[in-house]
Design a protein around this motif. Structure first.
Motif, PDB file in Angstrom:
ATOM      1  N   PHE A   1       3.906  -0.717   8.471  1.00  0.00           N
ATOM      2  CA  PHE A   1       4.322   0.508   7.805  1.00  0.00           C
ATOM      3  C   PHE A   1       5.828   0.708   7.838  1.00  0.00           C
ATOM      4  O   PHE A   1       6.507   0.340   8.803  1.00  0.00           O
ATOM      5  CB  PHE A   1       3.679   1.727   8.480  1.00  0.00           C
ATOM      6  N   GLY A   2       6.326   1.333   6.788  1.00  0.00           N
ATOM      7  CA  GLY A   2       7.685   1.818   6.774  1.00  0.00           C
ATOM      8  C   GLY A   2       7.762   3.172   7.467  1.00  0.00           C
ATOM      9  O   GLY A   2       6.737   3.738   7.867  1.00  0.00           O
ATOM     10  N   PRO A   3       8.970   3.741   7.586  1.00  0.00           N
ATOM     11  CA  PRO A   3       9.154   5.019   8.284  1.00  0.00           C
ATOM     12  C   PRO A   3       8.719   6.231   7.462  1.00  0.00           C
ATOM     13  O   PRO A   3       8.618   7.327   7.996  1.00  0.00           O
ATOM     14  CB  PRO A   3      10.652   5.054   8.562  1.00  0.00           C
TER      15      PRO A   3
ATOM     16  N   TYR B   1       0.845  -1.195   0.000  1.00  0.00           N
ATOM     17  CA  TYR B   1       0.000   0.000   0.000  1.00  0.00           C
ATOM     18  C   TYR B   1       0.882   1.248   0.000  1.00  0.00           C
ATOM     19  O   TYR B   1       1.936   1.257   0.631  1.00  0.00           O
ATOM     20  CB  TYR B   1      -0.854   0.078   1.267  1.00  0.00           C
TER      21      TYR B   1
ATOM     22  N   LEU C   1      -4.093   9.507   7.246  1.00  0.00           N
ATOM     23  CA  LEU C   1      -3.440   8.816   6.143  1.00  0.00           C
ATOM     24  C   LEU C   1      -4.412   8.712   4.975  1.00  0.00           C
ATOM     25  O   LEU C   1      -5.510   8.174   5.119  1.00  0.00           O
ATOM     26  CB  LEU C   1      -2.987   7.424   6.575  1.00  0.00           C
TER      27      LEU C   1
ATOM     28  N   TYR D   1       0.388   5.380   1.046  1.00  0.00           N
ATOM     29  CA  TYR D   1      -0.463   6.394   1.658  1.00  0.00           C
ATOM     30  C   TYR D   1       0.263   7.736   1.624  1.00  0.00           C
ATOM     31  O   TYR D   1       1.492   7.791   1.597  1.00  0.00           O
ATOM     32  CB  TYR D   1      -0.748   6.071   3.135  1.00  0.00           C
TER      33      TYR D   1
ATOM     34  N   LYS E   1       8.765   7.710  12.730  1.00  0.00           N
ATOM     35  CA  LYS E   1       8.490   6.307  12.416  1.00  0.00           C
ATOM     36  C   LYS E   1       7.134   6.157  11.727  1.00  0.00           C
ATOM     37  O   LYS E   1       6.314   7.073  11.746  1.00  0.00           O
ATOM     38  CB  LYS E   1       8.515   5.470  13.688  1.00  0.00           C
ATOM     39  N   GLY E   2       6.919   5.002  11.159  1.00  0.00           N
ATOM     40  CA  GLY E   2       5.619   4.719  10.569  1.00  0.00           C
ATOM     41  C   GLY E   2       4.635   4.275  11.638  1.00  0.00           C
ATOM     42  O   GLY E   2       5.032   3.855  12.724  1.00  0.00           O
TER      43      GLY E   2
ATOM     44  N   LEU F   1       3.931   7.225   2.948  1.00  0.00           N
ATOM     45  CA  LEU F   1       4.110   6.000   3.716  1.00  0.00           C
ATOM     46  C   LEU F   1       3.781   4.783   2.863  1.00  0.00           C
ATOM     47  O   LEU F   1       2.842   4.797   2.078  1.00  0.00           O
ATOM     48  CB  LEU F   1       3.201   6.009   4.937  1.00  0.00           C
TER      49      LEU F   1
ATOM     50  N   GLU G   1      -5.092  -8.566   8.614  1.00  0.00           N
ATOM     51  CA  GLU G   1      -5.658  -7.217   8.678  1.00  0.00           C
ATOM     52  C   GLU G   1      -4.579  -6.182   8.965  1.00  0.00           C
ATOM     53  O   GLU G   1      -4.629  -5.080   8.448  1.00  0.00           O
ATOM     54  CB  GLU G   1      -6.730  -7.132   9.759  1.00  0.00           C
ATOM     55  N   THR G   2      -3.615  -6.551   9.822  1.00  0.00           N
ATOM     56  CA  THR G   2      -2.578  -5.604  10.233  1.00  0.00           C
ATOM     57  C   THR G   2      -1.734  -5.195   9.043  1.00  0.00           C
ATOM     58  O   THR G   2      -1.247  -6.042   8.296  1.00  0.00           O
ATOM     59  CB  THR G   2      -1.678  -6.219  11.306  1.00  0.00           C
ATOM     60  N   GLN G   3      -1.548  -3.898   8.897  1.00  0.00           N
ATOM     61  CA  GLN G   3      -0.634  -3.381   7.896  1.00  0.00           C
ATOM     62  C   GLN G   3       0.649  -2.939   8.596  1.00  0.00           C
ATOM     63  O   GLN G   3       0.604  -2.297   9.639  1.00  0.00           O
ATOM     64  CB  GLN G   3      -1.271  -2.202   7.148  1.00  0.00           C
TER      65      GLN G   3
ATOM     66  N   GLN H   1       0.481  11.310   3.902  1.00  0.00           N
ATOM     67  CA  GLN H   1       0.144  11.919   5.192  1.00  0.00           C
ATOM     68  C   GLN H   1       0.532  13.381   5.136  1.00  0.00           C
ATOM     69  O   GLN H   1       1.700  13.728   5.246  1.00  0.00           O
ATOM     70  CB  GLN H   1       0.885  11.195   6.327  1.00  0.00           C
TER      71      GLN H   1
ATOM     72  N   TYR I   1      -3.713   2.753  15.464  1.00  0.00           N
ATOM     73  CA  TYR I   1      -2.285   2.774  15.171  1.00  0.00           C
ATOM     74  C   TYR I   1      -1.611   3.889  15.974  1.00  0.00           C
ATOM     75  O   TYR I   1      -2.188   4.955  16.176  1.00  0.00           O
ATOM     76  CB  TYR I   1      -2.032   3.006  13.678  1.00  0.00           C
TER      77      TYR I   1
ATOM     78  N   TYR J   1      -2.963   0.380  -4.095  1.00  0.00           N
ATOM     79  CA  TYR J   1      -2.851  -0.934  -3.462  1.00  0.00           C
ATOM     80  C   TYR J   1      -2.463  -1.963  -4.515  1.00  0.00           C
ATOM     81  O   TYR J   1      -3.071  -2.028  -5.581  1.00  0.00           O
ATOM     82  CB  TYR J   1      -4.193  -1.294  -2.834  1.00  0.00           C
TER      83      TYR J   1
ATOM     84  N   ASP K   1      -5.211  -1.324  -7.382  1.00  0.00           N
ATOM     85  CA  ASP K   1      -6.289  -0.375  -7.130  1.00  0.00           C
ATOM     86  C   ASP K   1      -5.670   1.020  -7.073  1.00  0.00           C
ATOM     87  O   ASP K   1      -5.040   1.367  -6.082  1.00  0.00           O
ATOM     88  CB  ASP K   1      -6.998  -0.715  -5.823  1.00  0.00           C
TER      89      ASP K   1
ATOM     90  N   PHE L   1      -5.242   7.088   1.457  1.00  0.00           N
ATOM     91  CA  PHE L   1      -4.918   5.943   0.615  1.00  0.00           C
ATOM     92  C   PHE L   1      -4.603   6.403  -0.800  1.00  0.00           C
ATOM     93  O   PHE L   1      -5.320   7.229  -1.382  1.00  0.00           O
ATOM     94  CB  PHE L   1      -6.108   4.984   0.594  1.00  0.00           C
TER      95      PHE L   1
ATOM     96  N   SER M   1      -7.357   3.854  -7.220  1.00  0.00           N
ATOM     97  CA  SER M   1      -8.448   4.802  -7.032  1.00  0.00           C
ATOM     98  C   SER M   1      -8.091   5.999  -6.152  1.00  0.00           C
ATOM     99  O   SER M   1      -8.748   7.027  -6.205  1.00  0.00           O
ATOM    100  CB  SER M   1      -9.664   4.084  -6.435  1.00  0.00           C
TER     101      SER M   1
END
Lengths: 113, 112
Positions: free
Chosen positions: A104-106, A33, A43, A35, B42-43, A91, A100-102, A37, B36, A48, A56, A45, A58
């Motif tokens: 994330f990178g920094p 994904y 966040l 995102y 950080k993410g 992100l 379900e858990t995504q 910010q 979250y 994907y 996706d 979207f 969109s």
């Protein structure tokens, strides 16, 4: 193990220039994904990817934004002819299809002057 | 599409006190609600989530409550510590749907 990595961590560019942002997902994660910010915002979207399925797109805000994922792993988000309103933290996240858990990178902090 | 609103935008609490963040959502079909935590530089990282078949879930000092009728859910942090200082995001989606709708975030500051 290694988490999601993104590069560069910071990017300053001039209005009108193109930028490429890179994401390396967790090994074995089939979903990826992107995102955006913006300051004081949640966040947003963007796009994907899931395995070999069509992405996706969109959430992409304009045709200046594009993304690809090569070999089902690394992804690149490209912003053409950058505008000042593109300044934000971008992100990337990944997970397995069944999760379900995504994860994330920094993020990459983009500043367009 | 789903619209998630989050309040307050900033929250300052004394160490040891409780912190509460509230979110409302618009799509009554949503049934998955994660929270979250994003530390500086950080993410975001998942700290707790709840599904619509449950009204409350607790994990040590963190708890989440869900009111499906009113379409709102809340995060409760008890006995706050300095390391709880961060930005917290709520989100909503359909379970199994990859597209999460995030709130705007709450910046929590725990004063020593």
């Amino acid at each position: 193990g290694a988490g999601v990595s993104q590069s560069p961590s910071n990017k300053v560019t001039e209005k009108g220039k193109d930028v490429e942002l890179r994401c390396d997902p967790i090994s074995g994660h089939t979903a990826l994904y992107w995102y955006r910010q913006s300051l004081g915002q949640g966040l947003e979207f963007l796009i994907y990817f899931q395995g070999n399925s069509a992405p996706d797109k969109s959430g992409l805000p304009s045709d200046r934004f594009s993304a690809e994922r090569t070999g089902g792993s690394v992804s690149t988000l490209t912003i053409q002819r950058t505008q000042q309103e593109d300044s934000a933290v971008y992100l990337c996240a990944s997970n397995m299809r069944s999760q379900e858990t995504q994860y994330f990178g920094p993020g990459t902090r983009l500043l367009v002057l | 599409g789903e619209n998630v609103e989050q309040h307050p935008s900033t929250l300052s609490v004394q160490e040891g006190d409780s912190a509460v963040i509230k979110c409302t959502y618009s799509d009554s079909a949503s049934n998955y609600f994660p929270w979250y935590k994003q530390e500086l530089g950080k993410g975001p990282q998942l700290i707790i989530d709840i599904r619509s078949n449950v009204g409350e879930k607790k994990d040590q000092r963190i708890a989440v409550t869900l009111n499906k009728t009113a379409k709102h859910f809340s995060l409760h942090i008890t006995e706050t510590q300095p390391e709880d200082s961060a930005v917290y995001f709520c989100a909503a989606s359909l379970l199994g749907d990859y597209k999460l709708s995030f709130g705007a975030g709450t910046t929590v500051t725990v004063r020593a």
